[in-house]
Design an enzyme around this catalytic site. Sequence first.
Site, mmCIF file in Angstrom:
data_model
loop_
_atom_site.group_PDB
_atom_site.id
_atom_site.type_symbol
_atom_site.label_atom_id
_atom_site.label_comp_id
_atom_site.label_asym_id
_atom_site.label_seq_id
_atom_site.Cartn_x
_atom_site.Cartn_y
_atom_site.Cartn_z
ATOM 1 N N CYS A 1 1.172 28.700 -15.590
ATOM 2 C CA CYS A 1 0.729 29.128 -16.922
ATOM 3 C C CYS A 1 0.254 27.917 -17.714
ATOM 4 O O CYS A 1 0.880 27.513 -18.698
ATOM 5 C CB CYS A 1 1.871 29.832 -17.627
ATOM 6 S SG CYS A 1 2.474 31.205 -16.666
ATOM 7 N N GLU A 2 -0.798 27.309 -17.232
ATOM 8 C CA GLU A 2 -1.383 26.114 -17.836
ATOM 9 C C GLU A 2 -2.879 26.193 -17.579
ATOM 10 O O GLU A 2 -3.293 26.284 -16.406
ATOM 11 C CB GLU A 2 -0.901 24.847 -17.111
ATOM 12 C CG GLU A 2 0.528 24.469 -17.305
ATOM 13 C CD GLU A 2 0.771 23.770 -18.625
ATOM 14 O OE1 GLU A 2 -0.103 23.015 -19.075
ATOM 15 O OE2 GLU A 2 1.844 24.001 -19.202
ATOM 16 N N TYR B 1 1.188 11.088 -3.292
ATOM 17 C CA TYR B 1 1.471 11.505 -4.678
ATOM 18 C C TYR B 1 1.330 13.014 -4.867
ATOM 19 O O TYR B 1 0.935 13.479 -5.930
ATOM 20 C CB TYR B 1 0.584 10.747 -5.674
ATOM 21 C CG TYR B 1 0.760 9.244 -5.589
ATOM 22 C CD1 TYR B 1 1.937 8.635 -6.017
ATOM 23 C CD2 TYR B 1 -0.242 8.427 -5.053
ATOM 24 C CE1 TYR B 1 2.109 7.266 -5.925
ATOM 25 C CE2 TYR B 1 -0.074 7.053 -4.950
ATOM 26 C CZ TYR B 1 1.113 6.483 -5.388
ATOM 27 O OH TYR B 1 1.287 5.120 -5.291
ATOM 28 N N PRO C 1 0.819 -1.216 0.000
ATOM 29 C CA PRO C 1 0.000 0.000 0.000
ATOM 30 C C PRO C 1 0.847 1.259 0.000
ATOM 31 O O PRO C 1 1.889 1.309 0.655
ATOM 32 C CB PRO C 1 -0.775 -0.113 1.325
ATOM 33 C CG PRO C 1 0.105 -0.942 2.195
ATOM 34 C CD PRO C 1 0.855 -1.886 1.301
ATOM 35 N N GLY C 2 0.423 2.249 -0.750
ATOM 36 C CA GLY C 2 1.058 3.563 -0.709
ATOM 37 C C GLY C 2 0.016 4.578 -0.294
ATOM 38 O O GLY C 2 -0.065 5.010 0.848
HETATM 39 N N1 LLP Z 1 3.198 -1.432 -5.964
HETATM 40 C C1 LLP Z 1 3.528 -1.103 -7.226
HETATM 41 C C2 LLP Z 1 4.334 -2.016 -8.013
HETATM 42 C C3 LLP Z 1 3.089 0.104 -7.779
HETATM 43 O O1 LLP Z 1 3.407 0.400 -9.031
HETATM 44 C C4 LLP Z 1 2.325 0.990 -6.986
HETATM 45 C C5 LLP Z 1 1.869 2.266 -7.529
HETATM 46 C C6 LLP Z 1 2.026 0.627 -5.661
HETATM 47 C C7 LLP Z 1 2.474 -0.589 -5.180
HETATM 48 C C8 LLP Z 1 1.231 1.505 -4.743
HETATM 49 O O2 LLP Z 1 -0.034 1.782 -5.201
HETATM 50 P P1 LLP Z 1 -1.071 2.549 -4.242
HETATM 51 O O3 LLP Z 1 -1.350 1.676 -3.048
HETATM 52 O O4 LLP Z 1 -0.443 3.819 -3.824
HETATM 53 O O5 LLP Z 1 -2.251 2.760 -5.092
HETATM 54 N N2 LLP Z 1 0.809 8.870 -9.419
HETATM 55 C C9 LLP Z 1 -0.453 8.172 -9.413
HETATM 56 C C10 LLP Z 1 -0.338 6.816 -8.772
HETATM 57 C C11 LLP Z 1 0.665 5.938 -9.463
HETATM 58 C C12 LLP Z 1 0.781 4.618 -8.782
HETATM 59 C C13 LLP Z 1 1.917 3.869 -9.339
HETATM 60 N N3 LLP Z 1 2.144 2.635 -8.708
HETATM 61 C C14 LLP Z 1 -1.491 9.009 -8.690
HETATM 62 O O6 LLP Z 1 -1.152 10.100 -8.241
HETATM 63 O O7 LLP Z 1 -2.655 8.618 -8.584
#
Ligand code: LLP
Length: 454
Positions: free
Chosen positions: A384-385, A413, A314-315
């Site tokens: 400027c977007e 993020y 999880p992130g």
């Molecule tokens: N594991 C892998 C291999 C991943 O590629 C990712 C996220 C995660 C775990 C964690 O995913 P999460 O639990 O955070 O959903 N920048 C984008 C999100 C890109 C996610 C990329 N990979 C945004 O701001 O929504």
Amino acid sequence: MGAAMVKFFTLQAPNDKSAFLRIFLGSYFISDGVIRMSNFRFHGVDVTELAREYGTPLYVMSEDEISRRAREVKRCFDERYERCSAFFASKSFLTKDMLRILIREGMGLDVVSEGELFLAREMNFPPEKIAFHGNSKTEGEIAAGLGYGVGKFVCDSMDEIALIDRMAGERGVCTNVLIRVTPGVDAHTHRYISTGEAGSKFGLPPETAKDAVSFCGTLANVSLKGFHFHVGSQLMDNSAHLEAIGVLLDLIKWLYGERGFETRILDMGGGFGVRYTKKDNPQGISDFIGGMVGKVENFCRANGIARPSLVVEPGRWIVSDAGITLYTVGSVKRLPGGATYVGVDGGYPDNPRPALYGAEYEAVLANKADLPPVETVSIAGKCCESGDILIHGIELPEARRGDLIAVLGTGAYNHSMSNNYNKNPVPAVVMIKDGTPRLSVRRQTYEEMFSGNI
Ligand code: LLP
């Protein structure tokens, strides 16, 4: 009853800075006989004080909330099921303080670059608890991972497996690897954060993964432990994960039956969704993950296969709700056609998500938090977007230059995707613990921004 506003002016000695600020900034409302503070508080802290002390834009994070969520994932996953572990996806938010929290909470770490690994190394993050991901790892990154002795590499292609094997051999080590599999499922999320569909740039399709398993069997310096998948991000329920698990379990069963290959680890990625606005209704984390574990356990029992160790990454779920961003209102523009733009002192550089994915957020007018909304406005970033609009059509009390806006749910993020477009510096990060704020990352200076210029 009408609300009367009482402004407090103070002669407080300025050496007691926090009391001085508290009283100086305190605007109170007497409404129906009840005195109420009008300023928005985040984890016990009046955010107008933070803006005054640290400036805006400002990322504000709650250490208590991050820890609580890290513990909750552990409780509903690695503490409930045997041989399970959670790795935090550092791409969602990475600072020294974040690493301190993860070390304290005993979580693993997913890195995708030498930069992420660099900070982990600076903080002596346990190398065996690091998984090195990435679809296009450079030789420098592989060397850094091997040098630090990361627990495993998650391999994305045949040629990467060969490269890791050669480089590990040159260093006289054998390193653990997982093969990333593209399960070919549609995660029903924004296409830029969907990663598990057939034809994705990530991973290998199941048929190619079978060849990769055979290939690993011929190599002396990589030890194949199992498989990884990640279907996408910000998913409201576990249906895509369950579908992907089905594909992976079929592969695992086939490899066991046909090749005698025993899968030791199944890494099921991240993607657990959060509530940014009222429209989002994410499944509870315990049900989300519990359903995934249940599916693996039932299948393995029914097919006489030893259940592999399970990993989640999880992130967003850990940090998103733990953060807000504070902005100062600049110009407020009411157009003849009815549109109103409330301009703020940040935007795309500190939060490119609305422009990139059409991401939506909620916000409050933080110094008038008790006032009812009176108009629908768009919160405009300063770049400027034309796409730099943080929020389209939000109802707010009347906003004026100098007011403070708090955009909610920006913990994931945002800081990690910040950039210097239009040469705006990356905002500071303030961390709140037990109701006490502290500076966690200082605001980037212009000298730092241009320090590489020759
Ligand atoms: N594991 C892998 C291999 C991943 O590629 C990712 C996220 C995660 C775990 C964690 O995913 P999460 O639990 O955070 O959903 N920048 C984008 C999100 C890109 C996610 C990329 N990979 C945004 O701001 O929504």
